[in-house]
Design an enzyme around this catalytic site. Structure first.
Site, PDB file in Angstrom:
ATOM      1  N   PHE A   7       0.644  28.829  34.030  1.00 18.67           N
ATOM      2  CA  PHE A   7      -0.017  27.517  34.055  1.00 18.67           C
ATOM      3  C   PHE A   7       0.569  26.577  35.105  1.00 18.67           C
ATOM      4  CE2 PHE A   7       3.651  26.356  31.451  1.00 18.67           C
ATOM      5  CZ  PHE A   7       3.944  25.084  31.926  1.00 18.67           C
ATOM      6  N   LYS A  36      -6.715  36.504  36.743  1.00 18.23           N
ATOM      7  CA  LYS A  36      -6.748  35.994  35.360  1.00 18.23           C
ATOM      8  C   LYS A  36      -5.789  34.814  35.314  1.00 18.23           C
ATOM      9  CE  LYS A  36      -5.121  35.785  31.669  1.00 18.23           C
ATOM     10  NZ  LYS A  36      -4.737  34.451  31.085  1.00 18.23           N
ATOM     11  N   GLU A  94      -4.900  30.397  30.543  1.00 19.00           N
ATOM     12  CA  GLU A  94      -5.964  29.839  29.720  1.00 19.00           C
ATOM     13  C   GLU A  94      -5.811  28.324  29.546  1.00 19.00           C
ATOM     14  OE1 GLU A  94      -3.555  31.915  29.047  1.00 19.00           O
ATOM     15  OE2 GLU A  94      -3.238  32.244  26.899  1.00 19.00           O
ATOM     16  N   ARG A  95      -4.623  27.801  29.911  1.00 16.22           N
ATOM     17  CA  ARG A  95      -4.405  26.355  29.740  1.00 16.22           C
ATOM     18  C   ARG A  95      -5.147  25.549  30.798  1.00 16.22           C
ATOM     19  NH1 ARG A  95      -2.013  27.555  25.699  1.00 16.22           N
ATOM     20  NH2 ARG A  95      -0.087  28.713  25.638  1.00 16.22           N
ATOM     21  N   SER A 132       6.326  34.232  32.188  1.00 15.06           N
ATOM     22  CA  SER A 132       7.631  34.195  31.522  1.00 15.06           C
ATOM     23  C   SER A 132       8.278  35.583  31.511  1.00 15.06           C
ATOM     24  CB  SER A 132       7.456  33.675  30.097  1.00 15.06           C
ATOM     25  OG  SER A 132       6.542  34.498  29.412  1.00 15.06           O
ATOM     26  N   CYS A 154       9.616  27.476  37.990  1.00 16.93           N
ATOM     27  CA  CYS A 154      10.537  28.613  37.836  1.00 16.93           C
ATOM     28  C   CYS A 154      11.766  28.437  38.714  1.00 16.93           C
ATOM     29  CB  CYS A 154       9.844  29.917  38.185  1.00 16.93           C
ATOM     30  SG  CYS A 154       9.488  30.071  39.936  1.00 16.93           S
ATOM     31  N   GLU A 177      15.574  29.564  29.119  1.00 17.31           N
ATOM     32  CA  GLU A 177      14.802  28.757  30.070  1.00 17.31           C
ATOM     33  C   GLU A 177      14.067  27.695  29.248  1.00 17.31           C
ATOM     34  OE1 GLU A 177      11.142  30.386  31.746  1.00 17.31           O
ATOM     35  OE2 GLU A 177      11.643  29.493  33.682  1.00 17.31           O
TER      36      GLU A 177
HETATM   37  P1  NAD Z   1       3.261  33.035  30.186  1.00 20.37           P
HETATM   38  O1  NAD Z   1       4.108  34.238  30.358  1.00 20.37           O
HETATM   39  O2  NAD Z   1       3.081  32.478  28.824  1.00 20.37           O
HETATM   40  O3  NAD Z   1       1.772  33.321  30.726  1.00 20.37           O
HETATM   41  C1  NAD Z   1       1.542  33.851  32.015  1.00 20.37           C
HETATM   42  C2  NAD Z   1       0.233  34.624  32.012  1.00 20.37           C
HETATM   43  O4  NAD Z   1       0.352  35.747  31.128  1.00 20.37           O
HETATM   44  C3  NAD Z   1      -0.965  33.816  31.516  1.00 20.37           C
HETATM   45  O5  NAD Z   1      -2.076  34.139  32.314  1.00 20.37           O
HETATM   46  C4  NAD Z   1      -1.152  34.278  30.078  1.00 20.37           C
HETATM   47  O6  NAD Z   1      -2.498  34.249  29.661  1.00 20.37           O
HETATM   48  C5  NAD Z   1      -0.642  35.704  30.099  1.00 20.37           C
HETATM   49  N1  NAD Z   1       0.024  36.108  28.861  1.00 20.37           N
HETATM   50  C6  NAD Z   1       0.704  35.319  27.995  1.00 20.37           C
HETATM   51  N2  NAD Z   1       1.233  36.065  27.000  1.00 20.37           N
HETATM   52  C7  NAD Z   1       0.893  37.352  27.247  1.00 20.37           C
HETATM   53  C8  NAD Z   1       1.147  38.590  26.585  1.00 20.37           C
HETATM   54  N3  NAD Z   1       1.862  38.637  25.478  1.00 20.37           N
HETATM   55  N4  NAD Z   1       0.650  39.711  27.140  1.00 20.37           N
HETATM   56  C9  NAD Z   1      -0.063  39.669  28.282  1.00 20.37           C
HETATM   57  N5  NAD Z   1      -0.340  38.524  28.941  1.00 20.37           N
HETATM   58  C10 NAD Z   1       0.130  37.380  28.443  1.00 20.37           C
HETATM   59  O7  NAD Z   1       3.826  31.929  31.194  1.00 20.37           O
HETATM   60  P2  NAD Z   1       3.412  30.402  31.315  1.00 20.37           P
HETATM   61  O8  NAD Z   1       3.918  29.645  30.134  1.00 20.37           O
HETATM   62  O9  NAD Z   1       1.972  30.278  31.669  1.00 20.37           O
HETATM   63  O10 NAD Z   1       4.233  29.996  32.634  1.00 20.37           O
HETATM   64  C11 NAD Z   1       5.564  29.587  32.615  1.00 20.37           C
HETATM   65  C12 NAD Z   1       6.502  30.731  32.937  1.00 20.37           C
HETATM   66  O11 NAD Z   1       6.195  31.297  34.202  1.00 20.37           O
HETATM   67  C13 NAD Z   1       7.952  30.274  33.038  1.00 20.37           C
HETATM   68  O12 NAD Z   1       8.768  31.212  32.408  1.00 20.37           O
HETATM   69  C14 NAD Z   1       8.200  30.241  34.530  1.00 20.37           C
HETATM   70  O13 NAD Z   1       9.556  30.370  34.896  1.00 20.37           O
HETATM   71  C15 NAD Z   1       7.404  31.403  34.974  1.00 20.37           C
HETATM   72  N6  NAD Z   1       7.110  31.333  36.396  1.00 20.37           N
HETATM   73  C16 NAD Z   1       7.735  32.228  37.217  1.00 20.37           C
HETATM   74  C17 NAD Z   1       7.534  32.164  38.591  1.00 20.37           C
HETATM   75  C18 NAD Z   1       8.207  33.125  39.515  1.00 20.37           C
HETATM   76  O14 NAD Z   1       7.833  33.170  40.682  1.00 20.37           O
HETATM   77  N7  NAD Z   1       9.184  33.902  39.091  1.00 20.37           N
HETATM   78  C19 NAD Z   1       6.678  31.182  39.114  1.00 20.37           C
HETATM   79  C20 NAD Z   1       6.053  30.294  38.236  1.00 20.37           C
HETATM   80  C21 NAD Z   1       6.273  30.378  36.873  1.00 20.37           C
END
Ligand code: NAD
Length: 494
Positions: A148, A172, A175-176, A225, A280, A379
């Site tokens: 998101f 994809k 969803e937020r 994440s 991140c 985190e």
């Molecule tokens: P998230 O992991 O909850 O969701 C990311 C994506 O995965 C979304 O599209 C979501 O729909 C999907 N998703 C969520 N749970 C899932 C599951 N159990 N199985 C399959 N798909 C699933 O992350 P978020 O809350 O949207 O974003 C924040 C996180 O992203 C933080 O941990 C941040 O550090 C990380 N991030 C990392 C980078 C990087 O380059 N390393 C960059 C930006 C954000």
């Protein structure tokens, strides 16, 4: 209230599935609803991408790249609208949302340079009359799953070079806040991108699971994440897909006793509280070395206390809300437990959370945090900055080494030799020397170390082309028929 639809094969594709509300985190108002894709809808998007693949990859590289110039311009021209959408669904401040669009335009621009790095080796005469060369092909349909916190930038970093390489995409978004990427898909289509090259499917983990299992998805690029990144990598690899999965961060900023206190404090506050700490690469831990700690902490506290929280549409706003009520409750939980863990809350953002309609949390500063506390281990992904005090450089490096995450690490010092040592010693993929958020420009690579990334490849930079393509190695001999004979031994070079 807009009810969103998927974008597949150049047009809107309404969903027969359930819809989930999209909230404006700054007002808590529902601003739309997005479908949770059914399996057959995911399949339709993959099918569209598969059908588009031969003609798109069959275009010349230069033709594909020429079109990318137009796609870049289409995002540039829609800047104001995209900024407004990012603010409305993400709660970013005006300046931060504007910066995201700027960086997204740069990311598409970087993909244009694919032409400079696409060439493969050719060796004439590896054996008598034999030339060997490698031929590059797109990997195929690429699933791009994004978080998101950068609803425009990250999907474009994932997709632009993939498209340049001749792949087709099923994106994809989170969803937020999926509206920004949907709009980009429309813009791309209007700018001339052929139908099916860039598809957007809306949904949650079920859509991701279908993409991971789908036999026609060749590669998965994931950002999110750590817990999810780990699962994505394992499941994708089991299905013999190429997978790069980038996870969370817990980024340390070491401040040495010789550092300029004002400069370091400005940097720490900017990198800790920008985007309400939802990056991140946010600095979430300042490691104060030796005698600098008291004055540094005071300089950070003064600056953080002066930040203006709220009114994200106003140019003066500095700190917006966090993305959901669950995030807010989770972050507050860490602050609630800080004293019991033995840390000291110097600035308490919970006061602000109580007084505002949105999911706001004021800047929070917690001193005397120690490795092993939940505050340091996890985190937090909110506007919470921890201070860890250590007596020496060696102990600062040990704190970083012991942490499971390793996206970025920074050092503030005037001593070049210490900075050089830190580059070697710090276990993180991105190093900042007097730079608090060392998120590199797109022509350099990005990948965290340890549990911040589950991949051998980079998210951007020219090496990414190897993730997005596959090669054949050709050994070719052109001889007159008179030269041939039957030879059953293993081929030798002569
Ligand atoms: P998230 O992991 O909850 O969701 C990311 C994506 O995965 C979304 O599209 C979501 O729909 C999907 N998703 C969520 N749970 C899932 C599951 N159990 N199985 C399959 N798909 C699933 O992350 P978020 O809350 O949207 O974003 C924040 C996180 O992203 C933080 O941990 C941040 O550090 C990380 N991030 C990392 C980078 C990087 O380059 N390393 C960059 C930006 C954000």
């Amino acid at each position: 209230m807009p009810e969103l639809a998927h974008f597949v094969c150049g047009r809107s594709m309404p969903s027969a599935g359930a819809h989930a509300p999209i909230f404006n985190p700054a007002t808590v108002n529902v601003v739309g609803s997005a479908p949770i894709a059914l399996e057959r809808e995911v399949d339709a998007a993959v099918a569209a991408a598969k059908v588009a693949l031969p003609s798109w990859s069959g275009l010349g590289l230069q033709q594909r790249v020429n079109l990318l110039f137009d796609l870049r311009q289409s995002v540039q021209d829609a800047r104001d609208e995209l900024v407004r959408t990012i603010i409305a669904e993400t709660g970013k401040t005006l300046s931060d949302a504007t910066a995201e669009v700027t960086r997204a335009v740069e990311a598409i621009g970087q993909a244009v340079t694919t032409t400079s790095h696409y060439a493969t080796p050719f060796t004439r005469g590896v054996s008598s009359g034999v030339n060997t060369y490698e031929v590059r092909y797109p990997v195929g349909v690429v699933a791009a799953i994004s978080p998101f916190n950068f609803p425009l930038l990250i999907p474009l970093v994932q997709s632009a070079m993939a498209i340049a390489c001749g792949n087709t995409i099923v994106a994809k978004p989170s969803e937020r806040n999926p509206t920004t990427l949907l709009r980009v898909a429309e813009l791309f289509s209007r700018a001339g991108l052929p139908d099916g090259v860039f598809n957007v499917i809306l949904g949650d983990r079920s859509a991701v699971e279908r993409l991971l299992a789908h036999p026609d998805v060749a590669a998965v690029t994931f950002v999110g994440s750590t817990a999810v990144a780990r699962q994505i990598r394992m499941r994708g690899v089991l299905n013999n897909k190429r997978v790069q999965a980038f996870g969370g961060g817990k980024n340390h900023m070491v401040v040495m006793p010789d550092a300029d206190i004002d400069f370091a404090a400005d940097a720490a506050v900017s990198a800790a509280y920008g985007a309400a700490g939802q990056r991140c690469m946010a600095v979430s831990v300042v490691v104060a070395v030796g005698s600098i700690a008291d004055s540094l902490v005071e300089a950070i506290r003064t600056r953080a206390a002066a930040l203006r929280t709220g009114n994200v549409n106003e140019p003066s706003a500095q700190l917006g809300p966090v993305i959901t009520e669950q995030s807010l409750r989770r972050i507050i939980g860490y602050i609630d437990n800080a004293a019991a863990e033995g840390a000291r809350v110097l600035l308490d953002g919970r006061m602000h959370a109580a007084g505002d309609a949105g999911w706001y949390l004021g800047p929070t500063l917690i001193d005397h945090v120690k490795p092993g506390m939940a505050l340091h281990r996890d985190e937090i992904f909110g506007p919470v900055l921890s201070i860890v005090r250590v007596p020496s450089y060696e102990q600062a490096v040990a704190v970083i080494s012991a942490h499971e995450l390793g996206n970025g690490a920074a050092i503030f010092t005037r001593d070049g030799s210490v900075a050089n040592r830190f580059t070697d010693d710090a276990s993180a993929g991105q190093i900042g020397i007097n730079v608090p958020i060392p998120a590199p420009v797109y022509f350099h690579g990005f990948a965290g170390w340890k549990d911040s990334a589950f991949t051998e490849s980079k998210l951007h930079g020219r090496g990414t082309i190897d993730f997005l393509t596959r090669t054949k190695t050709v050994s070719a001999r052109w001889l007159e028929p008179a030269d041939s004979s039957v030879e059953l031994h293993f081929p030798t070079n002569r």
